[in-house]
Design a protein around this motif. Structure first.
Motif, short mmCIF file in Angstrom:
data_model
loop_
_atom_site.label_atom_id
_atom_site.label_comp_id
_atom_site.label_asym_id
_atom_site.label_seq_id
_atom_site.Cartn_x
_atom_site.Cartn_y
_atom_site.Cartn_z
N VAL A 24 0.85 -1.24 -0.03
CA VAL A 24 0.09 -0.18 -0.16
C VAL A 24 0.93 1.16 -0.25
O VAL A 24 1.98 1.39 1.03
CB VAL A 24 -0.84 0.04 1.26
N GLY B 205 1.53 8.03 2.53
CA GLY B 205 2.34 9.15 2.10
C GLY B 205 3.63 8.99 1.31
O GLY B 205 4.41 10.02 1.02
N GLY B 206 3.95 7.64 1.35
CA GLY B 206 5.54 7.48 0.84
C GLY B 206 6.67 7.79 1.41
O GLY B 206 7.71 7.48 0.65
N GLN B 207 6.46 8.40 2.69
CA GLN B 207 7.63 8.79 3.14
C GLN B 207 8.57 7.95 3.69
O GLN B 207 9.87 8.23 4.13
CB GLN B 207 7.23 10.03 4.13
N SER B 208 8.05 6.66 4.04
CA SER B 208 9.01 5.64 4.14
C SER B 208 9.11 4.50 3.53
O SER B 208 10.19 4.16 2.87
CB SER B 208 8.39 4.81 5.57
N LEU B 209 8.03 4.26 2.57
CA LEU B 209 7.95 3.09 1.57
C LEU B 209 8.90 3.72 0.20
O LEU B 209 9.80 2.82 -0.14
CB LEU B 209 6.60 2.97 1.18
N THR C 281 1.27 9.99 6.73
CA THR C 281 0.05 9.71 7.30
C THR C 281 0.30 8.76 8.71
O THR C 281 1.10 8.02 8.82
CB THR C 281 -0.99 8.94 6.23
N SER D 277 9.63 4.89 16.26
CA SER D 277 8.81 5.61 15.89
C SER D 277 8.05 6.05 17.30
O SER D 277 7.77 5.03 18.11
CB SER D 277 7.83 5.24 14.80
N GLU D 278 7.67 7.54 17.11
CA GLU D 278 6.94 8.12 18.51
C GLU D 278 5.74 7.24 18.71
O GLU D 278 5.08 7.20 19.70
CB GLU D 278 7.06 9.43 18.42
C1 LIG Z 1 13.62 12.53 6.77
C2 LIG Z 1 12.54 11.77 7.69
C3 LIG Z 1 12.52 12.01 8.67
C4 LIG Z 1 11.30 11.05 9.69
N1 LIG Z 1 11.41 11.21 10.92
C5 LIG Z 1 10.35 10.40 11.46
C6 LIG Z 1 10.47 10.33 13.16
O1 LIG Z 1 11.12 11.08 13.74
N2 LIG Z 1 9.43 9.69 13.50
C7 LIG Z 1 8.69 8.95 12.99
O2 LIG Z 1 7.62 8.25 13.42
N3 LIG Z 1 8.70 8.95 11.63
C8 LIG Z 1 9.69 9.39 10.99
N4 LIG Z 1 9.62 9.57 9.73
C9 LIG Z 1 8.64 8.61 8.72
C10 LIG Z 1 7.19 9.25 8.47
O3 LIG Z 1 6.77 9.29 9.87
C11 LIG Z 1 6.42 8.65 7.52
O4 LIG Z 1 5.55 9.28 7.33
C12 LIG Z 1 5.73 7.34 8.28
O5 LIG Z 1 6.66 6.43 8.94
C13 LIG Z 1 5.08 6.45 7.22
O6 LIG Z 1 3.83 6.91 6.65
P1 LIG Z 1 3.44 7.23 5.26
O7 LIG Z 1 2.07 7.55 5.23
O8 LIG Z 1 4.48 8.05 4.67
O9 LIG Z 1 3.63 5.49 4.73
P2 LIG Z 1 4.27 4.91 3.54
O10 LIG Z 1 5.61 5.50 3.53
O11 LIG Z 1 3.45 5.08 2.28
O12 LIG Z 1 3.95 3.31 3.70
C14 LIG Z 1 4.80 2.91 4.99
C15 LIG Z 1 4.30 1.37 5.04
O13 LIG Z 1 3.13 1.33 5.72
C16 LIG Z 1 2.27 0.46 4.65
N5 LIG Z 1 1.00 1.20 4.81
C17 LIG Z 1 0.67 2.62 4.56
N6 LIG Z 1 -0.62 2.88 4.76
C18 LIG Z 1 -1.25 1.74 5.08
C19 LIG Z 1 -2.52 1.41 5.56
N7 LIG Z 1 -3.77 2.39 5.79
N8 LIG Z 1 -2.76 0.20 5.86
C20 LIG Z 1 -1.89 -0.96 5.59
N9 LIG Z 1 -0.60 -0.66 5.29
C21 LIG Z 1 -0.18 0.81 5.04
C22 LIG Z 1 2.95 0.58 3.28
O14 LIG Z 1 2.63 -0.32 2.51
C23 LIG Z 1 4.23 0.65 3.88
O15 LIG Z 1 4.75 -0.85 4.05
C24 LIG Z 1 10.55 10.18 8.85
C25 LIG Z 1 10.68 10.18 7.32
C26 LIG Z 1 11.51 11.03 6.85
C27 LIG Z 1 11.43 10.77 5.26
#
Ligand SMILES: Cc1cc2nc3c(=O)[nH]c(=O)nc-3n(C[C@H](O)[C@H](O)[C@H](O)COP(=O)(O)OP(=O)(O)OC[C@H]3O[C@@H](n4cnc5c(N)ncnc54)[C@H](O)[C@@H]3O)c2cc1C
Length: 290
Positions: free
Chosen positions: A31, A34-38, A112, A124-125
């Motif tokens: 899925v 936000g793509g910030q980890s994936l 997200t 993660s917090e």
């Molecule tokens: C520079 C940087 C610093 C960061 N610092 C921190 C920090 O200090 N603390 C922190 O907690 N995070 C941090 N993050 C991570 C950030 O919080 C991400 O937004 C978060 O971890 C993932 O959210 P996303 O919506 O981007 O998910 P995505 O990257 O899109 O997905 C992450 C994973 O979750 C799965 N997924 C996503 N949504 C769902 C859903 N609804 N149901 C089932 N599976 C799903 C995806 O398939 C994937 O495996 C940082 C990221 C960056 C790039």
């Protein structure tokens, strides 16, 4: 680097997304929220999913509201929406305080809460916050809906109890009186993941602790509640001795991560210091509210 080739699916609504998940559950599908980890993991080729199911059109999963005795948060709610939603601050002060430590503005604009929790980074917090509040996670597939408690959701580093055909759709935070709370963290730089983070909630009655939650991130393979430490405080007057007993329980019940540059001994020392500070702050706030 660029990611490997993948098939891209853009469902228009939740039903289409669940159908897509069902159809691809036998394949390596991911899925995209936000793509910030994936996306960084795909760019580094740590992950190479065959199929990407982009849920960004699912606006029905973007909400936060209080309903009855719960705070309901849709999985596609962006970090910044939740961080800036002041109505949540009075009822869940840990969410507000923890967000001071989560990433940077641009990352929070896209990232997200559902993606954050589903990603299950042990440092993660928000997982620690959700554990402290006894949050429940609503998981949906095309044929069923089930609710999983936070302490059963996080299994290991980057592993949760979400099945391949399921989507995390909602987080339910039970609203309870929380006059004592504290969030403490040490990270390498502001906005980085935690080396150690501690979330504490405490409630007093007639000077005695009647409810307490203590959860930590960054210490082991997943964010974790420390029930043994809570047991040292519940039903007692929160004296220095009781706090020491809670800290001892934290030290003995966690198998602290050893990683390059951050030894398990240092993590244990930090956990002790930050948990002591958080318990004392939560106790002071709860005492003042009595
Ligand atoms: C520079 C940087 C610093 C960061 N610092 C921190 C920090 O200090 N603390 C922190 O907690 N995070 C941090 N993050 C991570 C950030 O919080 C991400 O937004 C978060 O971890 C993932 O959210 P996303 O919506 O981007 O998910 P995505 O990257 O899109 O997905 C992450 C994973 O979750 C799965 N997924 C996503 N949504 C769902 C859903 N609804 N149901 C089932 N599976 C799903 C995806 O398939 C994937 O495996 C940082 C990221 C960056 C790039």
């Amino acid at each position: 680097m660029k990611p490997c080739d993948f098939e891209y699916v853009l469902p228009a609504d939740l039903n289409e997304a669940l159908a897509a998940l069902e159809n691809t559950s036998h394949r390596d599908a991911k899925v995209l929220a936000g793509g910030q980890s994936l996306i960084p993991m795909m760019n580094f080729r740590t992950l190479a999913p065959e199929v990407l199911i982009d849920i960004n059109q699912l606006t029905e999963l973007d909400y936060c509201r209080v309903e009855g005795r719960d705070l309901l948060i849709g999985a596609l709610t962006r970090h910044n929406t939740l961080k800036n939603w002041t109505a949540a601050h009075d009822v869940c002060p840990l969410i507000r305080d923890a967000y001071e430590h989560v990433a940077h503005h641009t990352v929070r604009n896209r990232g997200t809460i559902g993606g954050n929790l589903s990603h299950a980074d042990p440092a993660s917090e928000m997982p620690a916050v959700m554990l402290a509040y006894d949050a429940q996670f609503v998981l949906r597939s095309s044929t069923s809906t089930r609710t999983v408690r936070a302490d059963e959701f996080f299994i290991s580093s980057l592993q949760t109890s979400i099945a391949p055909n399921e989507l995390l759709v909602e987080i339910r935070v039970p609203l309870r009186r929380t006059s004592g709370w504290a969030f403490e963290e040490v990270s390498s730089r502001k906005g980085d993941f935690a080396i150690v983070a501690v979330a504490v909630l405490m409630e007093l009655s007639n000077g005695k602790c009647i409810a307490v939650s203590i959860s930590l991130s960054g210490v082991t393979d997943r964010s974790t509640r420390v029930y043994e430490a809570e047991g040292a405080l519940i039903g007692t007057r929160v004296t220095a001795d009781r706090i020491d007993a809670a800290l001892t329980a934290i030290g003995t019940s966690i198998d602290f991560t050893d990683s390059p540059g951050v030894s398990s001994e240092y993590r244990k020392h930090l956990a002790n210091t930050l948990a002591g500070r958080a318990i004392r702050t939560a106790f002071q706030r709860a005492s003042e509210a009595q």
